[in-house]
Design an enzyme around this catalytic site. Structure first.
Site, short mmCIF file in Angstrom:
data_model
loop_
_atom_site.label_atom_id
_atom_site.label_comp_id
_atom_site.label_asym_id
_atom_site.label_seq_id
_atom_site.Cartn_x
_atom_site.Cartn_y
_atom_site.Cartn_z
N ARG A 276 0.56 -1.26 -0.02
CA ARG A 276 -0.10 -0.01 -0.10
C ARG A 276 0.90 1.22 0.05
O ARG A 276 0.42 2.41 0.41
CB ARG A 276 -0.90 0.11 0.95
N LYS B 74 3.45 11.34 -11.02
CA LYS B 74 2.77 10.84 -11.87
C LYS B 74 3.43 9.44 -12.16
O LYS B 74 4.46 9.31 -12.60
CB LYS B 74 2.39 11.42 -13.22
N GLU C 282 9.59 18.00 -24.71
CA GLU C 282 9.27 18.48 -23.45
C GLU C 282 9.60 19.56 -23.00
O GLU C 282 8.79 20.52 -22.27
CB GLU C 282 9.28 17.39 -22.39
N LYS D 105 7.97 22.99 -13.78
CA LYS D 105 7.17 21.80 -13.57
C LYS D 105 6.86 21.69 -11.99
O LYS D 105 5.93 21.44 -11.52
CB LYS D 105 8.00 20.29 -14.19
N GLU E 104 -3.88 17.57 -10.70
CA GLU E 104 -4.40 17.94 -12.08
C GLU E 104 -5.87 18.54 -11.97
O GLU E 104 -6.53 17.97 -12.81
CB GLU E 104 -4.08 16.88 -13.03
N ARG F 78 -2.19 21.97 -14.12
CA ARG F 78 -1.23 20.99 -14.15
C ARG F 78 -1.73 20.35 -15.80
O ARG F 78 -0.91 19.97 -16.35
CB ARG F 78 -1.41 19.93 -13.09
N ASN G 109 0.25 18.90 -20.33
CA ASN G 109 -0.13 17.96 -21.45
C ASN G 109 -0.36 18.77 -22.98
O ASN G 109 -0.80 17.93 -23.58
CB ASN G 109 -1.49 17.28 -21.18
N HIS H 240 -0.04 16.28 -25.89
CA HIS H 240 0.23 14.97 -25.38
C HIS H 240 -1.29 13.99 -26.00
O HIS H 240 -1.14 13.14 -26.12
CB HIS H 240 0.20 14.94 -23.94
N HIS I 89 -0.38 10.92 -27.75
CA HIS I 89 -0.71 9.48 -27.45
C HIS I 89 -1.44 8.92 -28.28
O HIS I 89 -1.28 7.70 -28.47
CB HIS I 89 -1.55 9.72 -25.99
N HIS J 162 8.12 8.52 -27.21
CA HIS J 162 6.98 9.53 -26.63
C HIS J 162 7.45 11.10 -27.12
O HIS J 162 6.33 11.92 -27.36
CB HIS J 162 7.12 9.34 -25.05
#
Ligand SMILES: NC(=O)c1ccc[n+]([C@@H]2O[C@H](COP(=O)([O-])OP(=O)(O)OC[C@H]3O[C@@H](n4cnc5c(N)ncnc54)[C@H](O)[C@@H]3O)[C@@H](O)[C@H]2O)c1
Ligand SMILES: [Zn+2]
Length: 360
Positions: free
Chosen positions: A119, A141, A183, A225, A235, A239, A243, A246, A250, A263
């Site tokens: 956990r 993330k 990026e 960042k 987010e 935030r 993206n 992205h 993606h 990527h």
């Protein structure tokens, strides 16, 4: 010279250290290791290059290692499970620490394993690609891919520290360096037009891996960042600006099968597509779009989507994106250079024009 900044998240605040030769400095790890058990998660490419240096910093600890196969196509549940096999076989307890040594794939998988093992256990990011040093190692993330969608399974789990040794970039393939620059470009576009100017005038030095120039962009990227993550960890708002490019990117990654496009390459094209759409909306000028495309090209990035990716398929894939809310597609677009926004109010005809215009 080592630069240190902080991701200001209250009790979970953590440092980012940036500099040459940090990998084997025990003092950077020690404050963040809770117990005596440390599991290094890395891959078959990075291990022969840097595993020994990292181990040298961990003398006195019970150190295990998991060496994953290399590549985005291995960012899967099956491969991810090997981390738990290693942790359980070595009987690691709740006070163990995972260290991710590698690029964004290793960082995302190790971070997600740390989020789930018993956990949640501690983890440290030791990013070794430009992309990981400027982006994926910061912000918490973590996750893995599903065949139906990129990064669809994951968790927010912040590292205890990020240790970015810039000397590891010496062995990075040129294509990967370019992918990382996508990026970096993103940060300039969403937040800092002056930084964008700087990138334009220093691209040759960056591609030649000038140590000072690289250290500067890593620092500036991490500052931006860290700022955004501290203001909006989960987010709920700004935030999402990270993206930029992205949702388009993606879709390219999913359509082409993970791994054939990097990527950062997909994001580079995605940024050009977002710029194109922003111009169709009357926000950016044609000159701005030209500037962005030239900058991406000079960074060694592609600027056109795969020709066989139809607008229909693009729209289908974009609909799976996490930025879809209540069935409505949301995109990060540019109002000006250095100023982005998230919008769900997108004229489908203009979007289609962009998809058709930017595939070649
Ligand atoms: N969590 C986040 O916030 C976040 C942000 C951006 C990207 N990502 C994820 O990051 C991943 C991309 O990361 P990446 O670009 O680092 O790719 P990657 O992890 O696949 O690394 C790229 C390649 O470089 C190799 N490599 C790593 N370090 C090296 C070194 N120092 N010398 C030589 N080779 C080295 C790797 O083995 C790999 O072959 C994607 O899965 C993406 O979804 C996550
Ligand atoms: Zn990215």
């Amino acid at each position: 010279m080592t630069w240190s900044l902080t991701v200001a998240l209250g009790a979970r605040a953590y440092p980012i250290h940036i500099g040459s030769g940090l990998l084997s400095d025990p003092d950077l790890y020690r404050p963040h290791l809770l117990g005596s058990q440390v599991m290094i998660v890395t891959n078959e490419t990075v291990a022969p290059l840097y595993l020994e240096q990292l181990r040298a910093a961990l003398i006195g600890y019970q150190v295990g290692e998991v060496i994953l196969p290399d590549g985005e196509q291995h960012k899967t549940m099956e491969v991810w499970n090997r981390i738990f096999d290693a942790l359980l076989h070595a009987r690691f307890g709740r006070d163990c620490t995972l260290i991710a040594l590698g690029g964004g794939v290793v960082g995302d998988m190790a971070g997600f394993a740390a989020a789930c093992y018993q956990r949640g256990v501690a983890f440290i990011q030791v990013p070794t690609t430009l992309l990981a040093q400027v982006d994926s190692s910061v912000g918490g993330k973590t996750g893995i891919n599903h065949p139906a969608g990129k990064n669809m399974i994951g968790a927010f789990h912040q590292p205890r520290a990020v240790i970015a040794d810039t000397s590891t970039l010496a062995t990075l393939p040129q294509r990967e360096l370019s992918a990382g620059l996508a990026e970096v470009l993103k940060y300039g576009l969403i937040r800092d037009a002056v930084f964008l100017d700087w990138l334009e005038t220093h691209m040759a030095e960056l591609l030649a891996r000038d140590a000072d120039a690289l250290a500067y962009i890593i620092r500036r990227s991490c500052e931006i960042k860290a700022d955004i993550v501290a203001a909006d960890e989960h987010e709920a708002g700004q935030r999402a600006l990270l993206n930029l490019g992205h949702t388009f990117g993606h879709a390219i990654e999913t359509a082409t099968g993970y791994g054939s496009w990097l990527h950062g390459e997909a994001v580079g094209v995605g940024i050009c597509m977002a710029a194109d759409l922003s111009a169709r909306l009357g926000w950016l000028t044609e000159a701005d779009v030209g500037r962005i495309r030239r900058l991406a090209t000079s960074a060694g990035l592609p600027v056109a989507a795969p020709a066989d990716l139809s607008a229909e398929r693009f729209l289908e894939l974009m609909a799976v994106d996490k930025k879809v809310q209540g069935g409505q597609l949301r995109l990060v677009l540019l109002q000006h250079l250095g100023d982005a926004l998230v919008t769900g109010d997108i004229d489908p005809n203009l979007l289609r024009e962009t998809l058709e215009a930017t595939a070649h």
